[in-house]
Design a protein around this motif. Sequence first.
Motif, short mmCIF file in Angstrom:
data_model
loop_
_atom_site.label_atom_id
_atom_site.label_comp_id
_atom_site.label_asym_id
_atom_site.label_seq_id
_atom_site.Cartn_x
_atom_site.Cartn_y
_atom_site.Cartn_z
N ILE A 95 -10.36 -8.46 -3.76
CA ILE A 95 -9.54 -7.94 -5.20
C ILE A 95 -8.22 -8.02 -5.08
O ILE A 95 -7.41 -7.77 -4.17
N PRO A 96 -7.66 -8.80 -6.07
CA PRO A 96 -6.14 -8.94 -6.03
C PRO A 96 -5.65 -7.79 -6.86
O PRO A 96 -5.88 -7.12 -7.63
N MET A 97 -4.60 -7.23 -6.36
CA MET A 97 -3.57 -6.31 -6.62
C MET A 97 -2.36 -6.35 -5.93
O MET A 97 -2.33 -6.93 -5.07
N LEU A 98 -1.38 -5.79 -6.81
CA LEU A 98 0.05 -5.65 -6.32
C LEU A 98 0.28 -4.35 -5.87
O LEU A 98 0.36 -3.44 -6.73
N LEU A 99 0.69 -3.89 -4.60
CA LEU A 99 1.05 -2.91 -3.94
C LEU A 99 2.50 -2.81 -3.96
O LEU A 99 3.32 -3.68 -3.80
N ILE A 100 3.23 -1.56 -4.77
CA ILE A 100 4.70 -1.55 -4.72
C ILE A 100 4.87 -0.30 -3.91
O ILE A 100 4.41 0.80 -4.27
N ILE A 101 5.48 -0.43 -2.97
CA ILE A 101 5.67 0.82 -1.68
C ILE A 101 7.28 0.91 -1.27
O ILE A 101 7.77 0.20 -1.10
N PRO A 132 0.02 -10.05 2.61
CA PRO A 132 1.43 -10.67 2.19
C PRO A 132 2.23 -9.99 1.57
O PRO A 132 1.92 -9.15 0.71
N TYR A 133 3.73 -9.94 2.14
CA TYR A 133 4.51 -9.08 1.30
C TYR A 133 5.98 -9.39 1.40
O TYR A 133 6.37 -10.55 2.02
N LEU A 134 6.74 -8.84 0.51
CA LEU A 134 8.17 -9.25 0.46
C LEU A 134 9.08 -7.94 0.30
O LEU A 134 8.29 -6.89 -0.11
N VAL A 135 10.13 -8.17 0.86
CA VAL A 135 11.28 -6.73 0.62
C VAL A 135 12.07 -7.04 -0.54
O VAL A 135 12.72 -8.11 -0.54
N LEU A 136 12.07 -6.08 -1.36
CA LEU A 136 12.90 -5.82 -2.51
C LEU A 136 13.92 -5.06 -2.23
O LEU A 136 13.77 -3.94 -1.85
N ASP A 137 15.10 -5.55 -2.51
CA ASP A 137 16.52 -4.82 -2.78
C ASP A 137 17.27 -5.07 -3.95
O ASP A 137 16.70 -5.67 -4.73
N SER A 138 18.19 -4.52 -4.23
CA SER A 138 19.07 -4.50 -5.33
C SER A 138 19.65 -5.79 -5.77
O SER A 138 20.05 -6.08 -6.81
N VAL A 139 19.66 -6.77 -4.70
CA VAL A 139 20.14 -8.04 -5.19
C VAL A 139 19.25 -9.13 -4.83
O VAL A 139 19.35 -10.28 -5.21
N THR A 140 17.95 -8.64 -4.72
CA THR A 140 16.76 -9.74 -4.96
C THR A 140 16.71 -10.26 -6.21
O THR A 140 16.81 -9.80 -7.35
N ASP A 141 16.45 -11.55 -6.08
CA ASP A 141 16.21 -12.49 -7.31
C ASP A 141 14.56 -12.13 -7.74
O ASP A 141 13.71 -12.65 -7.21
N VAL A 142 14.37 -11.54 -8.76
CA VAL A 142 13.00 -11.04 -8.78
C VAL A 142 12.06 -11.99 -9.15
O VAL A 142 11.05 -12.07 -8.53
N LYS A 143 12.49 -12.82 -10.08
CA LYS A 143 11.66 -13.83 -10.67
C LYS A 143 11.26 -14.91 -9.62
O LYS A 143 9.99 -15.08 -9.45
N ASN A 144 12.30 -15.08 -9.04
CA ASN A 144 12.03 -16.35 -7.83
C ASN A 144 11.32 -15.89 -6.65
O ASN A 144 10.63 -16.59 -5.87
N VAL A 160 -1.39 -8.16 -2.36
CA VAL A 160 -0.06 -8.38 -1.77
C VAL A 160 0.72 -6.98 -2.29
O VAL A 160 0.20 -6.30 -2.83
N ALA A 161 1.65 -7.24 -1.42
CA ALA A 161 2.79 -5.84 -1.28
C ALA A 161 4.22 -6.28 -1.77
O ALA A 161 4.81 -7.48 -1.16
N ILE A 162 4.88 -5.63 -2.13
CA ILE A 162 6.46 -5.42 -2.49
C ILE A 162 6.84 -4.11 -1.69
O ILE A 162 6.60 -3.01 -2.13
N LEU A 163 7.57 -4.32 -0.63
CA LEU A 163 8.37 -3.11 -0.09
C LEU A 163 9.65 -2.76 -0.58
O LEU A 163 10.54 -3.77 -0.37
N VAL A 164 9.85 -1.79 -1.27
CA VAL A 164 11.15 -1.58 -1.98
C VAL A 164 12.26 -0.86 -1.19
O VAL A 164 11.76 0.25 -0.58
N LYS A 165 13.32 -1.26 -0.91
CA LYS A 165 14.28 -0.42 -0.25
C LYS A 165 14.74 0.57 -1.10
O LYS A 165 14.95 0.63 -2.34
N LYS A 166 15.75 1.14 -0.51
CA LYS A 166 16.40 2.62 -1.35
C LYS A 166 17.41 1.95 -2.13
O LYS A 166 18.04 1.05 -1.81
N ASP A 167 17.55 2.84 -3.22
CA ASP A 167 18.84 2.32 -4.46
C ASP A 167 18.55 0.50 -4.91
O ASP A 167 19.38 -0.15 -4.94
#
Length: 381
Positions: A95-101, A132-144, A160-167
């Motif tokens: 099952i495809p789904m996007l986890l935002i953590i 599979p996951y990526l780490v997202l922070d305040s300067v990440t190029d979201v689209k790319n 798949v997952a996006i691991l979100v940093k503080k701020d």
Amino acid sequence: MMIAPADFCKVLEKFGIDFYTGVPDSLLKNLCAYIDGYYSAQQHIIAANEGNAVALAMGRYMGSGVPAVVYMQNSGLGNAINPLTSLADPQVYSIPMLLIIGWRGEPGVKDEPQHVKQGLITEKQLDILDIPYLVLDSVTDVKNSVLPLLNTMTKQNRPVAILVKKDTFLNASNKVESKPKPASELKREDALSVLLDVFDEQDVVVSTTGKTSREVFELRKSRHQVASDFLTVGGMGHTSSIAMGLALGAPHKRVIAIDGDGSMLMHMGALPIIGCHDVKNLVHIVLNNECHESVGGQPTVAGKINIKEIAFASGYSNYLLASHTDEIVTKWQELSAEPGPILFEIKIAKGARKDLGRPTSSPIENKQAFMRHIKQGEGDI
């Protein structure tokens, strides 16, 4: 520069994703606020727990053919592991789904004790789960960065997952909506103050995670009382079960669980287990402000259900309700003469002091003081 929640969600919308479910997290509160303000009640469901959210996303996908978003704090990843591995995994139903953590306890970032271990192992957990996951922070190029991850999700039919940093996310400006009148004007800290007045000094108190335990600790400190309550700083939803175990292990003590509505809802299956095991020395208090106060104030469904009927249907011996300080006192006198398990719902208002502190003792020190307290004054309650 931080990421605007609207820009982030627009990237997902272009990919066809327009359904969100999960359990609120303080690191994600700006994103959650945007989602709650701009998506309909059919597009955003605040779930009881993270596993519940994964199952919702799974059903939504099978019904619509469109993947959904599941958001959570990394502490909730444990609740989600079972449905992720035994249902959504590519080797099962795929099952495809996007986890935002939200990444609480990120290594190198100061955080509370209950988040340190989870933060340290979060990436390892995702690796072990083969997500599979990526780490997202305040300067990440979201689209790319996000689009390749979403392509992997759909091509391989997998979570798949996006691991979100503080701020990471900017504060979102919500649509202006009229707010319903609160069920009570009673502040939680005032309710707790009255409760601490009416409790016997030999009572054993277990308080739920978040601001409730923080307020209990500060109230004890301001009164120069020994901090011997068990502060459940992590493990949301398990306060009542801890209290039940204590009541069974220390039958000579009256055990009081100070729970919250969000915590009670997260693992509500604990209620019939408590109710059907004749735990006469247990009082289960639910402070109900109809929201997830500690992580941003997102609403729960606790204002739309009948907790009294749930308590009696679960086997509790009695139920009482209060929404004012004088009612707390009179209802406590009433319930003190009766055997448990008793559920005592107290309607409170949303909100807390801005200068509210945190426990200065470590979890180990708290446990040791708590166990010493249990051993004192043995005898009948």
